[in-house]
Scaffold this motif. Structure first.
Motif: not given
Length: 121
Positions: A36-45, A92-102
């Motif tokens: 999970w990542f998140r992004q608040a208004p005006g901020k980076e993910r 924030a908006v919470y995003y599900c994510a999938a990654a192989i490299n880090g």
């Protein structure tokens, strides 16, 4: 192609809890970190939490340690984020994510559409 579908966001009072779910379409994630990542208004993910789909290791951002727990249900191809002791800074908006490299944003291979979490005072 992998699809990640989040659910479970909403409005909660400070000190409350929510559980986010991320259902994945792919059957094989053995090489991936799912999280999970998140992004608040005006901020980076920013990174929140992740785990190795193959098991054994979980990762957390310092600001959620002790409050959030990531887990998975293999047969359901679903990852959960249990969020306790929420505070307004968690909004924030919470995003599900999938990654192989880090676990950096730039390394994410697949993103979900996001789910809004709002914590009121």
């Amino acid at each position: 192609q992998v699809q990640l579908v989040e659910s479970g966001g909403g409005l909660v009072q400070a000190g409350g809890s929510l559980r986010l779910s991320c259902a994945a379409s792919a059957r094989t994630f053995s090489d991936y970190r799912i999280g999970w990542f998140r992004q608040a208004p005006g901020k980076e993910r920013e990174f929140v939490a992740a785990l190795r789909w193959s098991g054994g290791t979980s990762y957390y951002a310092d600001f959620v340690k002790g409050r959030f727990t990531i887990s998975r249900d293999g047969p359901k191809n679903t990852v959960y984020l249990q969020m306790n002791s929420l505070n307004p800074e968690d909004t924030a908006v919470y995003y599900c994510a999938a990654a192989i490299n880090g676990l950096a944003v730039r390394n994410v291979d697949y993103w979900g559409q996001g789910t809004q979490v709002t914590v009121s005072t």
